[in-house]
Enzyme design. Structure first.
Site, short mmCIF file in Angstrom:
data_model
loop_
_atom_site.label_atom_id
_atom_site.label_comp_id
_atom_site.label_asym_id
_atom_site.label_seq_id
_atom_site.Cartn_x
_atom_site.Cartn_y
_atom_site.Cartn_z
N THR A 163 0.66 -0.97 -0.14
CA THR A 163 0.03 -0.05 0.20
C THR A 163 0.84 1.33 -0.08
O THR A 163 2.08 1.17 0.08
CB THR A 163 -0.97 -0.09 1.31
N CYS A 164 -0.04 2.26 -0.11
CA CYS A 164 0.95 3.83 -0.42
C CYS A 164 1.12 4.22 1.15
O CYS A 164 1.65 5.27 1.38
CB CYS A 164 0.20 4.63 -0.94
#
Length: 213
Positions: A163-164
Site C-alpha cells: 500500500t501507499c
C-alpha cells in the site's frame, strides 16, 4: 470479582465459576499461577459463604514460536497443572487455547512485487502487508519467521507491504540475499490473528486460503 460474586449470590443468581485471561502470547507460566492464587482466595471466601463455585476457566494466551523461540508447551504447562492439581481438584478447570493450536497450522507465501535501493538498503515490496495477513504485526506485535530459497551474498534489507501507507513496513534491518521481482517469501506461524483481522485496504484483496491435506 469477589464483590460481584457476593452481590450476584445475594440476588439469587447462580455463579458457575471464575474465568481469567493471562494475556495473549504470554511467555510466563507464573502469570497463570498468580491469577490462580487470586482465584483460590475467591474460592475460599465463596466456600465460607456457602457459595458453590464449580468452574475455573484459565483462558488462553499460551505462546508459540515466532522469531524468538518460547518454552516448550509441556514445560510451560507443568507448573500450572501442578498448582491446579494441588488446589483445584474439586473444580472443573477449563482452558481456551487458540493461538497455540491455530498459529502453527498456516504459512503465508508472499510475492515480491517490486524493489528499490534507498541509501544503500534494498527495499522489497510484497503483495501482502500490514493491512492484510500481517495485521498481527500491528495488533499483536508478532514477528513471523521468514524463509527464502535465494542464496548468496546477503544485504541489509527492508520488507514492505503493497500500500501507499508509510506504516506498511513489515521488517527493517533484515539480512537477505538479493531478490528479484516475482520471488516468493514464505512466512510461518501465520495461523492466528492474521487473516481474521485482514482488510481490502487500497483495493488489495485478502490472501487466498488453501487447505492442504
Amino acid at each position: 470479582t469477589w464483590e460481584l460474586i457476593r452481590k450476584a449470590s445475594n440476588m439469587g443468581i447462580k455463579v458457575a465459576g471464575i474465568s481469567f485471561h493471562a494475556g495473549s502470547q504470554n511467555e510466563s507460566p507464573l502469570k497463570y499461577i498468580e491469577a490462580l492464587e487470586y482465584c483460590r482466595d475467591i474460592c475460599t471466601k465463596a466456600a465460607l459463604k456457602k457459595i458453590d463455585l464449580e468452574i475455573i476457566d484459565i483462558g488462553g494466551g499460551f505462546p508459540i514460536n515466532y522469531l524468538t523461540p518460547v518454552m516448550p508447551m509441556a514445560q510451560f504447562c507443568s507448573p500450572i497443572i501442578e498448582y491446579i492439581e494441588r488446589y483445584f481438584t474439586n473444580y472443573t478447570v477449563i482452558a481456551e487455547p487458540g493461538r497455540v493450536i491455530s498459529g502453527p497450522t498456516m504459512a503465508l507465501a508472499a510475492r515480491v512485487m517490486g524493489r528499490s535501493r534507498r541509501n544503500g538498503v534494498w527495499w522489497y515490496y510484497l503483495d501482502e502487508g500490514l493491512y492484510g495477513s500481517f495485521s498481527g504485526k500491528m495488533y499483536d506485535h508478532a514477528d513471523y519467521p521468514m524463509l527464502s530459497d535465494r542464496t548468496g551474498k546477503r544485504y541489509n534489507s527492508v520488507i514492505a507491504g503493497p500500500t501507499c501507507d508509510s506504516i506498511d513496513v513489515l521488517y527493517e534491518n533484515v539480512s537477505l540475499p538479493l531478490m528479484e521481482t516475482g520471488d516468493l517469501l514464505v512466512f510461518n506461524s501465520m495461523g492466528a490473528y492474521t487473516s481474521a483481522s485482514a482488510s481490502n485496504f487500497n483495493g488489495f484483496p485478502k490472501a487466498k486460503i488453501v487447505t492442504v491435506d
